[in-house]
Design an enzyme around this catalytic site. Structure first.
Site, PDB file in Angstrom:
ATOM      1  N   CYS A   2       0.808  -1.115   0.042  1.00 53.33           N
ATOM      2  CA  CYS A   2      -0.077   0.086   0.135  1.00 53.33           C
ATOM      3  C   CYS A   2       0.808   1.168  -0.110  1.00 53.33           C
ATOM      4  CB  CYS A   2      -0.837   0.033   1.113  1.00 53.33           C
ATOM      5  SG  CYS A   2      -1.791  -1.354   1.358  1.00 53.33           S
ATOM      6  N   ARG A  27       1.366   1.769  -5.951  1.00 52.36           N
ATOM      7  CA  ARG A  27       1.463   0.801  -4.707  1.00 52.36           C
ATOM      8  C   ARG A  27       0.348  -0.043  -4.288  1.00 52.36           C
ATOM      9  NH1 ARG A  27       6.273   1.546  -2.025  1.00 52.36           N
ATOM     10  NH2 ARG A  27       5.407   0.630  -0.298  1.00 52.36           N
ATOM     11  N   TRP A  74      -3.695  -1.799  -1.497  1.00 47.35           N
ATOM     12  CA  TRP A  74      -3.542  -3.096  -2.183  1.00 47.35           C
ATOM     13  C   TRP A  74      -3.983  -4.264  -1.360  1.00 47.35           C
ATOM     14  CZ3 TRP A  74      -1.191  -8.158  -1.649  1.00 47.35           C
ATOM     15  CH2 TRP A  74      -1.439  -8.731  -3.254  1.00 47.35           C
ATOM     16  N   ASN A 100       0.751   0.378   6.178  1.00 47.59           N
ATOM     17  CA  ASN A 100       1.121  -0.461   5.074  1.00 47.59           C
ATOM     18  C   ASN A 100       2.047  -1.695   5.646  1.00 47.59           C
ATOM     19  OD1 ASN A 100       2.198  -1.776   2.607  1.00 47.59           O
ATOM     20  ND2 ASN A 100       4.020  -0.182   2.659  1.00 47.59           N
ATOM     21  N   GLY A 101       1.649  -2.907   5.217  1.00 43.65           N
ATOM     22  CA  GLY A 101       2.223  -4.001   6.029  1.00 43.65           C
ATOM     23  C   GLY A 101       1.142  -5.107   6.360  1.00 43.65           C
ATOM     24  N   GLU A 477      11.813 -13.226 -19.112  1.00 43.83           N
ATOM     25  CA  GLU A 477      11.339 -11.871 -18.834  1.00 43.83           C
ATOM     26  C   GLU A 477      10.317 -11.383 -19.827  1.00 43.83           C
ATOM     27  OE1 GLU A 477      11.136  -7.871 -17.078  1.00 43.83           O
ATOM     28  OE2 GLU A 477      11.604  -9.996 -16.408  1.00 43.83           O
ATOM     29  N   LYS A 481       6.748  -9.949 -18.808  1.00 45.13           N
ATOM     30  CA  LYS A 481       5.986  -8.581 -19.213  1.00 45.13           C
ATOM     31  C   LYS A 481       4.801  -8.968 -19.903  1.00 45.13           C
ATOM     32  CE  LYS A 481       8.617  -5.733 -17.439  1.00 45.13           C
ATOM     33  NZ  LYS A 481       8.692  -6.821 -16.592  1.00 45.13           N
ATOM     34  N   GLU A 484       2.031  -9.859 -17.365  1.00 43.08           N
ATOM     35  CA  GLU A 484       1.734  -8.841 -16.489  1.00 43.08           C
ATOM     36  C   GLU A 484       0.758  -7.722 -16.698  1.00 43.08           C
ATOM     37  OE1 GLU A 484       5.547  -7.790 -13.478  1.00 43.08           O
ATOM     38  OE2 GLU A 484       5.869  -7.474 -15.871  1.00 43.08           O
ATOM     39  N   HIS A 500       9.978 -32.484 -25.255  1.00 39.03           N
ATOM     40  CA  HIS A 500       9.772 -33.033 -24.001  1.00 39.03           C
ATOM     41  C   HIS A 500       8.336 -32.490 -23.477  1.00 39.03           C
ATOM     42  CE1 HIS A 500      13.847 -34.920 -23.907  1.00 39.03           C
ATOM     43  NE2 HIS A 500      13.868 -33.763 -24.656  1.00 39.03           N
ATOM     44  N   LYS A 598       3.684  -2.168  -7.298  1.00 42.98           N
ATOM     45  CA  LYS A 598       4.963  -2.121  -7.746  1.00 42.98           C
ATOM     46  C   LYS A 598       5.984  -2.578  -6.734  1.00 42.98           C
ATOM     47  CE  LYS A 598       8.402  -0.124 -10.130  1.00 42.98           C
ATOM     48  NZ  LYS A 598       8.500  -0.808 -11.403  1.00 42.98           N
TER      49      LYS A 598
END
Length: 603
Positions: A2, A27, A74, A100-101, A477, A481, A484, A500, A598
């Site tokens: 957050c 955030r 969040w 936040n936490g 990566e 991306k 996301e 395989h 983020k």
């Protein structure tokens, strides 16, 4: 995850806090809220959804005051809702908090307080803090904060206001970031620098369990024994413009375009007798029998790329671990192990835990971070700073590229110190690395092909990425991306693994993105390309050694030639642009992808 901000000063706090929340929305954006303390008591406005919903609510019901706290959420405990939004106020309307936490023992505290007749209204762990602080309050808010913090287990960054002490704003943190900003017209608390950069570039970084007492005229710091602490302010060199979109539609595109500068500045910080170069030279690398690289998400992917570079140049075994797994796997490390920790924010909860586990077992720790004063930067034995500047988009681009070049520079220097490279070989490799900014810049002038191709890709439900050797590492990566920000399922595979099992997923009009910058392996990856095309797939082929010609099912994007060890810094540019334009063509909120934030500061 957050974002929190607080202000006490001479100006109306409401527009200042709302503007700060806009700059912290990366955030968390499930809900947002603000609490102002004035002659009426606490005036609270909270709203589920994006910050614009809160702004509309405040337009309809204006509030004003000179001290306040704000929060963008969040969700962890309790679904996104108006009631679960922050700030939270105790049932006596005496204390308001933003948090936040995660409070790990909130259930036990809540049950104890409920037995005493205290009524809770939300599903959150955070409300426990406000209720407990009110329960403890004895006329001294600082003593109350100390007692409350001692009762909490878990992580927190807190902004606290008390109605009986209207001239104070209190801040305290543990395992989550919190800064204090000082300006002529007032003082601030915030989760991150961009929230207050418009007002001041003078900040203090709180250490764990340090308390800041803000008034209109100043800030005082105390430890948990209420002993005064002297702290020196840091001067932030970022400009306000660096945290603005600058005319781009999205921060992500702006940050993609900023990569030549971010790469160049990071290189210069090592090669131009900069602080990073001095740190690297001070490290006795000959004592280590192995390197362990750890991080989360894109930082982990940078570590996978680095494994190929370090092992090729240094001839030292390298393990790459997900930080979220490292902390639980009983790792085999000792004082002959160098653990390299990668984190853009320097506050990633799992990476912090991995760092502390590594230190507990006697390993030497080196961090690569983008934020001065962050927890990881302060606690590792050695710290290297990437020069990416503030990165606002949730999906990292320029910070990732800066991490890559820092890892290259580290590997080359270590190889020379280990006697694996001559001075001349080192110079040649540094010259290749130094050419990256100009090559990236040229690539960014010619984005039309990938932009046009991306318009044809919005309908895919799955996209696969393949490569071999270091091309496979950067394919990880590219896949991350895409998923996301476009919400298209994607996976990355080593090309040799297709037969395989993976090739069973290939059917008509599947899209496969193939990467080829390892010329010695070109025939191998091209064989994979032919195999998937023969089964109906379309292929986007990215590389600098491609001999094939475009066709109905084969689109080719050529990139500049460079030593294959450093080629991920070029191929990733195309992968970023591809993901961005696919998401843009779907009309998605690229800077704030759903369910993501983020900086992952909670487990």
């Amino acid at each position: 995850m957050c974002g929190i901000i607080g202000y006490i000063g001479k100006e109306n706090a409401v527009p200042i806090i709302l503007d700060g929340l806009k700059r912290l929305e990366y955030r968390g954006y499930d809900s947002a809220g603000i609490a102002i303390m004035n002659e009426k008591g606490f005036e609270v406005a909270k709203q589920k959804g994006r910050l614009t919903a809160l702004e509309e609510l405040i337009k309809q019901r204006p509030i004003k005051g000179y001290i306040g706290i704000g929060h963008t959420r969040w969700a962890t405990h309790g679904e996104p809702s108006d009631i679960n939004s922050h700030p939270h106020v105790g049932s006596k309307n005496k204390i308001a908090i933003v948090h936040n936490g995660i409070i790990e023992n909130y259930k036990q505290i809540k049950e104890r307080l409920e037995q005493k007749g205290i009524k809770f209204v939300s599903q959150t762990d955070s409300e426990v803090i406000a209720q407990l602080a009110e329960y403890y309050y004895n006329g001294d808010i600082v003593e109350t904060v100390i007692k409350t913090a001692n009762a909490l287990e878990g992580s927190y960054a807190l902004g606290i206001m008390c109605l009986d002490e209207p001239n104070k704003l209190i801040a305290i943190k543990k395992d989550n970031p919190l800064i204090i900003g000082v300006a002529e017209h007032g003082n601030f608390i915030a989760s991150d620098v961009p929230a207050i950069l418009k007002h001041t570039n003078r900040v203090y970084y709180l250490n764990d369990k340090e308390i800041a007492v803000l008034t209109k005229s100043g800030v005082e710091f105390y430890n948990m024994d209420r002993e005064p602490i002297y702290k020196e302010p840091e001067i932030i060199t970022w400009s306000v413009d660096s945290a603005e979109k600058g005319g781009y539609e999205h921060f992500m595109l702006k940050e993609i375009m900023e990569q030549p500068r971010a790469i160049r500045d990071t290189i210069q910080s090592v090669l131009a007798n900069g602080d990073n170069g001095k740190v690297i030279e001070s490290l006795d690398v000959t004592r280590f029998s192995k390197f362990v690289i750890t991080g989360c998400g894109s930082a982990y992917n940078a570590g996978v790329v680095a494994k190929y570079v370090f092992e090729k140049l240094c001839r030292v075994p390298v393990e790459v671990e997900l930080a979220s797994e490292f902390r639980y796997k009983d790792p085999i490390i000792d004082n002959n192990t160098l653990v390299i920790l990668i984190s853009q924010s320097g506050e990633t909860a799992d990476t912090i835990a991995a760092m502390r586990e590594a230190k507990r077992r006697g390993a030497v720790t080196l961090s690569i971070v983008n934020v001065m004063g962050s927890t990881i930067a302060k606690e590792t034995d050695y710290t290297l700073y990437t020069m990416a500047g503030p990165e606002i988009a949730v999906a990292t681009t320029k910070a990732f590229s800066a991490q890559l070049v820092m890892l290259y520079l580290l590997a080359v220097t270590f190889a020379r110190k280990l006697g694996k490279l001559s001075d001349e070989e080192e110079r040649k490799l540094f010259s290749e690395i130094a050419s990256l900014p100009d090559k990236v810049s040229e690539m960014l002038k010619n984005v039309d092909t990938i932009q046009k191709y991306a318009t044809t890709c919005v309908g895919y439900k799955s996209i696969f990425f393949i490569g071999r050797n270091i091309d496979y590492a950067i394919a990880l990566e590219g896949s991350l991306k895409l998923k996301e920000i476009s919400y298209i399922h994607s996976e990355a595979y080593a090309g040799g693994e297709l037969k395989h099992g993976t090739i069973s997923l290939i059917e008509d009009n599947t899209l496969v993105v193939a990467i080829s910058c390892c010329e010695r392996l070109y025939e191998k990856i091209y064989s994979n390309v032919e195999q998937v095309i023969s089964r109906g797939a379309k292929v986007l082929f990215i590389g600098n050694c491609i001999k094939a010609l475009p066709g109905e099912k084969l689109e080719i994007v050529n990139i500049p030639v460079i030593n294959e060890l450093f080629s991920p810094s070029l191929s990733v540019i195309i992968l970023q642009l591809f993901s961005y334009y696919v998401a843009a063509n779907k009309g998605l909120d690229i800077d704030k992808p759903r369910n993501l934030a983020k900086s992952v500061t909670v487990e």
